[in-house]
Design a protein around this motif. Structure first.
Motif, PDB file in Angstrom:
ATOM      1  N   TYR A 127       2.968   7.998 -46.184  1.00 15.04           N
ATOM      2  CA  TYR A 127       3.418   8.778 -45.026  1.00 15.04           C
ATOM      3  C   TYR A 127       4.632   9.613 -45.404  1.00 15.04           C
ATOM      4  O   TYR A 127       5.171   9.515 -46.513  1.00 15.04           O
ATOM      5  CB  TYR A 127       3.749   7.862 -43.847  1.00 15.04           C
ATOM      6  CG  TYR A 127       5.000   7.033 -44.019  1.00 15.04           C
ATOM      7  CD1 TYR A 127       6.195   7.395 -43.403  1.00 15.04           C
ATOM      8  CD2 TYR A 127       4.996   5.875 -44.804  1.00 15.04           C
ATOM      9  CE1 TYR A 127       7.342   6.638 -43.564  1.00 15.04           C
ATOM     10  CE2 TYR A 127       6.140   5.111 -44.961  1.00 15.04           C
ATOM     11  CZ  TYR A 127       7.316   5.499 -44.342  1.00 15.04           C
ATOM     12  OH  TYR A 127       8.452   4.739 -44.510  1.00 15.04           O
ATOM     13  N   ILE A 128       5.070  10.447 -44.464  1.00 14.99           N
ATOM     14  CA  ILE A 128       6.215  11.319 -44.658  1.00 14.99           C
ATOM     15  C   ILE A 128       7.431  10.727 -43.950  1.00 14.99           C
ATOM     16  O   ILE A 128       7.361  10.364 -42.779  1.00 14.99           O
ATOM     17  CB  ILE A 128       5.943  12.728 -44.087  1.00 14.99           C
ATOM     18  CG1 ILE A 128       4.721  13.364 -44.773  1.00 14.99           C
ATOM     19  CG2 ILE A 128       7.172  13.619 -44.209  1.00 14.99           C
ATOM     20  CD1 ILE A 128       4.865  13.604 -46.248  1.00 14.99           C
ATOM     21  N   SER A 129       8.554  10.609 -44.681  1.00 19.30           N
ATOM     22  CA  SER A 129       9.848  10.307 -44.060  1.00 19.30           C
ATOM     23  C   SER A 129      10.526  11.653 -43.801  1.00 19.30           C
ATOM     24  O   SER A 129      11.022  12.288 -44.744  1.00 19.30           O
ATOM     25  CB  SER A 129      10.720   9.459 -44.988  1.00 19.30           C
ATOM     26  OG  SER A 129      10.074   8.258 -45.335  1.00 19.30           O
ATOM     27  N   PRO A 130      10.532  12.126 -42.555  1.00 21.96           N
ATOM     28  CA  PRO A 130      10.930  13.520 -42.297  1.00 21.96           C
ATOM     29  C   PRO A 130      12.307  13.899 -42.833  1.00 21.96           C
ATOM     30  O   PRO A 130      12.484  14.997 -43.373  1.00 21.96           O
ATOM     31  CB  PRO A 130      10.882  13.615 -40.771  1.00 21.96           C
ATOM     32  CG  PRO A 130       9.910  12.574 -40.352  1.00 21.96           C
ATOM     33  CD  PRO A 130      10.104  11.446 -41.324  1.00 21.96           C
ATOM     34  N   GLN A 131      13.280  13.008 -42.703  1.00 16.59           N
ATOM     35  CA  GLN A 131      14.643  13.344 -43.082  1.00 16.59           C
ATOM     36  C   GLN A 131      14.764  13.634 -44.568  1.00 16.59           C
ATOM     37  O   GLN A 131      15.310  14.674 -44.976  1.00 16.59           O
ATOM     38  CB  GLN A 131      15.573  12.201 -42.671  1.00 16.59           C
ATOM     39  CG  GLN A 131      17.051  12.501 -42.816  1.00 16.59           C
ATOM     40  CD  GLN A 131      17.912  11.349 -42.327  1.00 16.59           C
ATOM     41  OE1 GLN A 131      17.432  10.232 -42.167  1.00 16.59           O
ATOM     42  NE2 GLN A 131      19.187  11.603 -42.101  1.00 16.59           N
ATOM     43  N   LEU A 150      10.554  26.825 -37.645  1.00 16.43           N
ATOM     44  CA  LEU A 150       9.514  26.149 -36.871  1.00 16.43           C
ATOM     45  C   LEU A 150      10.138  25.196 -35.860  1.00 16.43           C
ATOM     46  O   LEU A 150       9.696  25.140 -34.698  1.00 16.43           O
ATOM     47  CB  LEU A 150       8.578  25.382 -37.809  1.00 16.43           C
ATOM     48  CG  LEU A 150       7.469  24.567 -37.139  1.00 16.43           C
ATOM     49  CD1 LEU A 150       6.590  25.445 -36.245  1.00 16.43           C
ATOM     50  CD2 LEU A 150       6.618  23.851 -38.184  1.00 16.43           C
ATOM     51  N   GLN A 151      11.150  24.476 -36.270  1.00 15.26           N
ATOM     52  CA  GLN A 151      11.813  23.567 -35.334  1.00 15.26           C
ATOM     53  C   GLN A 151      12.421  24.334 -34.168  1.00 15.26           C
ATOM     54  O   GLN A 151      12.314  23.916 -33.006  1.00 15.26           O
ATOM     55  CB  GLN A 151      12.902  22.776 -36.061  1.00 15.26           C
ATOM     56  CG  GLN A 151      13.615  21.756 -35.189  1.00 15.26           C
ATOM     57  CD  GLN A 151      14.669  20.979 -35.954  1.00 15.26           C
ATOM     58  OE1 GLN A 151      14.684  20.976 -37.179  1.00 15.26           O
ATOM     59  NE2 GLN A 151      15.557  20.323 -35.228  1.00 15.26           N
ATOM     60  N   GLY A 302      12.632  17.842 -36.170  1.00 17.29           N
ATOM     61  CA  GLY A 302      13.730  17.481 -37.045  1.00 17.29           C
ATOM     62  C   GLY A 302      13.800  16.003 -37.351  1.00 17.29           C
ATOM     63  O   GLY A 302      14.370  15.594 -38.364  1.00 17.29           O
ATOM     64  N   ALA A 303      13.240  15.183 -36.456  1.00 13.81           N
ATOM     65  CA  ALA A 303      13.238  13.732 -36.654  1.00 13.81           C
ATOM     66  C   ALA A 303      11.836  13.184 -36.836  1.00 13.81           C
ATOM     67  O   ALA A 303      11.652  12.176 -37.521  1.00 13.81           O
ATOM     68  CB  ALA A 303      13.914  13.039 -35.468  1.00 13.81           C
ATOM     69  N   HIS A 662      10.260   5.399 -49.921  1.00 16.89           N
ATOM     70  CA  HIS A 662      11.233   5.920 -48.941  1.00 16.89           C
ATOM     71  C   HIS A 662      12.699   5.563 -49.200  1.00 16.89           C
ATOM     72  O   HIS A 662      13.400   5.086 -48.307  1.00 16.89           O
ATOM     73  CB  HIS A 662      10.836   5.557 -47.505  1.00 16.89           C
ATOM     74  CG  HIS A 662      10.717   4.103 -47.167  1.00 16.89           C
ATOM     75  ND1 HIS A 662      11.810   3.268 -47.041  1.00 16.89           N
ATOM     76  CD2 HIS A 662       9.642   3.336 -46.877  1.00 16.89           C
ATOM     77  CE1 HIS A 662      11.414   2.060 -46.688  1.00 16.89           C
ATOM     78  NE2 HIS A 662      10.100   2.077 -46.594  1.00 16.89           N
ATOM     79  N   PRO A 663      13.237   5.787 -50.426  1.00 15.86           N
ATOM     80  CA  PRO A 663      14.682   5.605 -50.597  1.00 15.86           C
ATOM     81  C   PRO A 663      15.443   6.545 -49.667  1.00 15.86           C
ATOM     82  O   PRO A 663      15.055   7.696 -49.466  1.00 15.86           O
ATOM     83  CB  PRO A 663      14.906   5.968 -52.067  1.00 15.86           C
ATOM     84  CG  PRO A 663      13.759   6.859 -52.432  1.00 15.86           C
ATOM     85  CD  PRO A 663      12.599   6.344 -51.638  1.00 15.86           C
ATOM     86  N   GLY A 664      16.505   6.033 -49.076  1.00 16.54           N
ATOM     87  CA  GLY A 664      17.317   6.842 -48.172  1.00 16.54           C
ATOM     88  C   GLY A 664      16.814   6.925 -46.753  1.00 16.54           C
ATOM     89  O   GLY A 664      17.452   7.586 -45.918  1.00 16.54           O
ATOM     90  N   GLU A 665      15.688   6.258 -46.450  1.00 14.60           N
ATOM     91  CA  GLU A 665      15.163   6.351 -45.094  1.00 14.60           C
ATOM     92  C   GLU A 665      16.160   5.710 -44.115  1.00 14.60           C
ATOM     93  O   GLU A 665      16.620   4.596 -44.316  1.00 14.60           O
ATOM     94  CB  GLU A 665      13.809   5.654 -44.996  1.00 14.60           C
ATOM     95  CG  GLU A 665      13.091   5.893 -43.675  1.00 14.60           C
ATOM     96  CD  GLU A 665      11.644   5.426 -43.717  1.00 14.60           C
ATOM     97  OE1 GLU A 665      10.746   6.279 -43.881  1.00 14.60           O
ATOM     98  OE2 GLU A 665      11.422   4.211 -43.608  1.00 14.60           O
ATOM     99  N   GLY A 666      16.461   6.421 -43.065  1.00 17.83           N
ATOM    100  CA  GLY A 666      17.423   5.940 -42.081  1.00 17.83           C
ATOM    101  C   GLY A 666      18.741   6.678 -42.184  1.00 17.83           C
ATOM    102  O   GLY A 666      19.218   7.271 -41.218  1.00 17.83           O
TER     103      GLY A 666
END
Length: 728
Positions: A127-131, A150-151, A302-303, A662-666
């Motif tokens: 999956y995609i971690s948007p941030q 787009l946002q 954005g999120a 997902h390193p850095g997720e959050g």
């Protein structure tokens, strides 16, 4: 019996032995070693465990030493492995791969040896971690995306839009399509080739085996489409569905949400589509047809980056399956096997014995998801026969009903199966108000309905006696019967609810014990939401807790492949804090046995202040024999915000492959040396409580270690510096 002795015995049971038994290949700055001080008894293993952030029974420290050493703790944004071992980066998001690129959030890994010191590594991209994806896309891929315009354009529409509602000339369309195509190109499945040298495994570029199946494979080139086996194909071909028809018949565009997986004895790979509901609608009609794509609009605010199937009109009933592909034949179409059911697939283990049916186990990773098995109609002759894939095309799908005393039975999901769901009053005994979620009682409507009382449930059962009533024939010919069974398989989760299957606490992974053939199941965590919760009569914490957020490992001994067969089960390990009855980790996720029968386990604990005490996600070894048998030993700790997943070994167990997801997720990208202070209340081995001050990086820069540089998911190979087997 003291608690430490009890936990050790449970771990020995986990390993199937008695308590008395013995038995890009460049080192980057953030692939480092970190060990605890020498612990008593560790001499039986070639490594000293990595220091975890909290006291553990196996850390070899006295109570006074635990209080002194754990009084303060610094968390690293690095992949930590024991001294004497080395972690090397093999591939990272954005690397070229076949006709595409190495995707985002790599998950399951499958190692398959080839002659002459070569091998194939198959990888899921979940999956995609948007941030972190949006922050790192330009660097990883080399081209910018119109994310900000787009946002801004979607902001006045609440961040989302059904693309079909836009005029063909609307300037939003090309912006949406650019972002959605880029995201879909980062999902799916990949295959790369490795070669072994004096310094370990490295990637071999330009291999004829390289392959990339992404979320839109087959959209522009029909020959890349996926196939469907089993009864659901009849639903896809039906010309007059109740719901949405994509016009493609049984042809399927792409795969995404690819999480767990498994390798068959004959060498194909199974890839599990898990949280597909974020990208396409999950709900279906009584005939198995999909709801219209507008039910899951495209969203970028954005999120969240959701509804990626919407711009392309993807039918939701074609996702949520188990995908089989052959790494040795990159031109051969991948197949979604519908007799394995459509749900949020995790956990796949395959059993093949000559003269018996093929059996496959899988789980649905959601609160209140179920545990399933498939039994083939045909028999296995040779487990290594590459034509065994045909056995997935005929058979039956069953779902588990666990009894609290340690027994269970398999329920077949078919038209004649009685409707006998768990009642709301069952949960009231535990002080909960939990509705029973079933296929909607208006069978002209899609989706589910929540029943809040036993009276409502009784009225429902008076109308629908069996699954055939809920999923009616719609004809009197063989095709109608196929479509009926296909509809049940497409709506497997709700059909299993109706049949009275046990609600489980997120079954994440399964593996077959190579010594005794038992099935091990990792249940990640017991939780609740509006759609379901695990059964508190079966899944209870170490002290009888009805909700245990740290997970378990179960050992299941199956009683044969016959219809209605029974099984025995027992919990043999619990996650959680050692002073609360756990083993020191939380949220057990993927499991893997090495060739010697030692169990390896990785964790997937998400955010939440109540779980921060466990630190970064990690990899654990549970030795089967020797001085450390029955202990849980921390072998690796991942960088900030990541999940370690997909553990697998090369043929001689000299290398452990791990996916750093997902390193850095959050927290996102770490700027400079920013850290936050955390305070944790810990307990030493004598039961004395003390306070810890912990310093935690704010975000991640893994694997580069360069401040302000976006993190990127990747795959690593861990080996000993002396090139010997990992545990020899």
């Amino acid at each position: 019996m003291n608690r430490s002795a009890l936990k050790r015995r449970q771990l020995l049971e986990l390993l199937g032995i008695g308590a008395g038994s013995s038995a890009a290949a460049m080192l980057l700055p953030q692939l480092e070693v970190r060990s605890s001080s020498t612990a008593a008894g560790n001499a039986a293993l070639p490594f000293v465990p990595v220091r975890a952030p909290l006291p553990l029974p196996a850390d070899g420290l006295s109570a006074a030493e635990q209080r002194r050493i754990y009084r303060t703790f610094n968390v690293d944004d690095k992949l930590l492995v024991p001294e004497g071992y080395r972690a090397e980066l093999l591939a990272v998001w954005g690397d070229p791969l076949a006709t595409g690129r190495f995707g985002f959030n790599n998950d399951y890994l499958a190692f398959q040896p080839l002659p002459s010191g070569r091998a194939l590594l198959s990888i899921n991209f979940e999956y995609i971690s948007p941030q972190t994806w949006s922050a790192g896309f330009s660097e990883a891929v080399g081209t910018p995306l119109p994310l900000e315009p787009l946002q801004q354009a979607l902001a006045s529409r609440g961040g989302s839009i059904d693309v079909a509602s836009l005029a063909t000339s609307d300037p939003l369309r090309p912006l949406i399509e650019a972002v959605a195509r880029a995201a879909m190109a980062d999902l799916g499945i990949g295959v790369l080739e490795l070669e072994q040298g004096s310094s370990g495994w490295r990637r071999l570029g330009g291999s004829r085996y390289e392959r990339r199946i992404d979320g839109l494979s087959g959209l522009s080139q029909q020959e890349q489409s996926m196939r469907c086996s089993g009864p659901a194909a009849a639903v896809f071909r039906h010309s007059q569905p109740l719901g949405y028809r994509d016009g493609l018949g049984e042809r399927i565009i792409g795969t995404f949400a690819n999480c767990a997986g498994g390798t068959t004895p004959w060498g194909t790979v199974l890839s599990a589509e898990e949280n597909f509901q974020s990208q396409v609608p999950e709900a279906v009609y009584a005939d198995g047809s999909a709801v219209f794509p507008e039910a899951r609009p495209f969203r970028w605010d954005g999120a969240r980056l959701d509804g990626l199937g919407n711009p392309f009109g993807l039918a939701g009933n074609k996702y949520g399956w188990m995908v089989e592909f052959d790494p040795l034949e990159p031109s051969k179409p991948a197949v979604k096997h519908s007799l394995l059911g459509r749900f949020r697939h995790e956990a796949v283990a395959v059993v093949t014995r000559p003269g018996e049916p093929l059996v496959l186990y899988s789980g649905c990773d959601r609160h209140g998801g179920h545990f399933y098995r498939f039994v083939s109609e045909g028999l296995v002759q040779d487990p290594l026969d590459r034509t065994n894939s045909r056995l997935f095309a005929a058979g039956r799908l069953e779902v588990a009903r666990f009894n609290a005393e340690g027994s269970g039975t398999w329920i077949t999901l078919e038209a004649t199966t009685a409707v006998q769901p768990q009642s709301p009053s069952h949960y009231e005994r535990f002080g909960w108000q939990q509705p029973t979620v079933l296929p909607h009682s208006d069978r002209q409507r899609s989706g589910s309905e929540a029943l809040n009382s036993d009276a409502e449930l009784q009225a429902y059962r008076s109308r629908y006696k069996n699954l055939g009533d809920l999923y009616p024939l719609g004809g009197d010919d063989v095709k109608a019967q196929l479509r009926q069974q296909g509809a049940i398989l497409i709506d497997a989760h709700l059909a299993a609810n109706a049949a009275g299957a046990t609600a489980c606490p997120r079954p994440e992974d399964t593996d077959i014990d190579p010594i005794n053939g038992d099935l091990l199941i990792a249940f990640t965590a017991a939780g609740r939401d509006d759609s379901g919760c695990s059964d508190p009569a079966v899944f209870r914490g170490p002290k009888g807790e009805s909700l245990w957020p740290h997970g378990w490992v179960m050992r299941l001994s199956d009683g044969g492949a016959s219809r209605g067969a029974s099984f025995r089960w027992r919990m043999v390990a619990a996650g959680g804090l050692p002073w609360e009855g756990g083993l020191g980790f939380s949220h057990p996720d993927n499991l893997a046995f090495d060739p010697s029968g030692n169990l390896w386990l990785v964790t997937d604990r998400s955010g939440g202040a109540d779980l921060d005490v466990f630190g970064n996600n990690s990899c654990w070894l549970l030795p089967r024999a020797g001085a450390m048998a029955g202990q849980a030993l921390c072998f690796a700790i991942g960088p900030v915000g990541c999940e370690l997943c997909g553990p697998c070994f090369d043929s001689e167990a000299r290398t452990l492959f791990l996916a750093v997801q997902h390193p850095g997720e959050g927290q996102g990208v770490r700027q400079g040396k920013e850290v936050e202070a955390q305070a944790h209340s810990l307990v030493d081995r004598n039961g004395q409580r003390f306070e810890q001050l912990r310093w935690v990086p704010l975000g991640s820069n893994w694997p580069s270690g360069v401040p302000a540089r976006p993190p990127r998911p990747g795959v690593v190979a861990i080996r000993r510096l002396d090139s010997r087997a990992l545990l020899s």
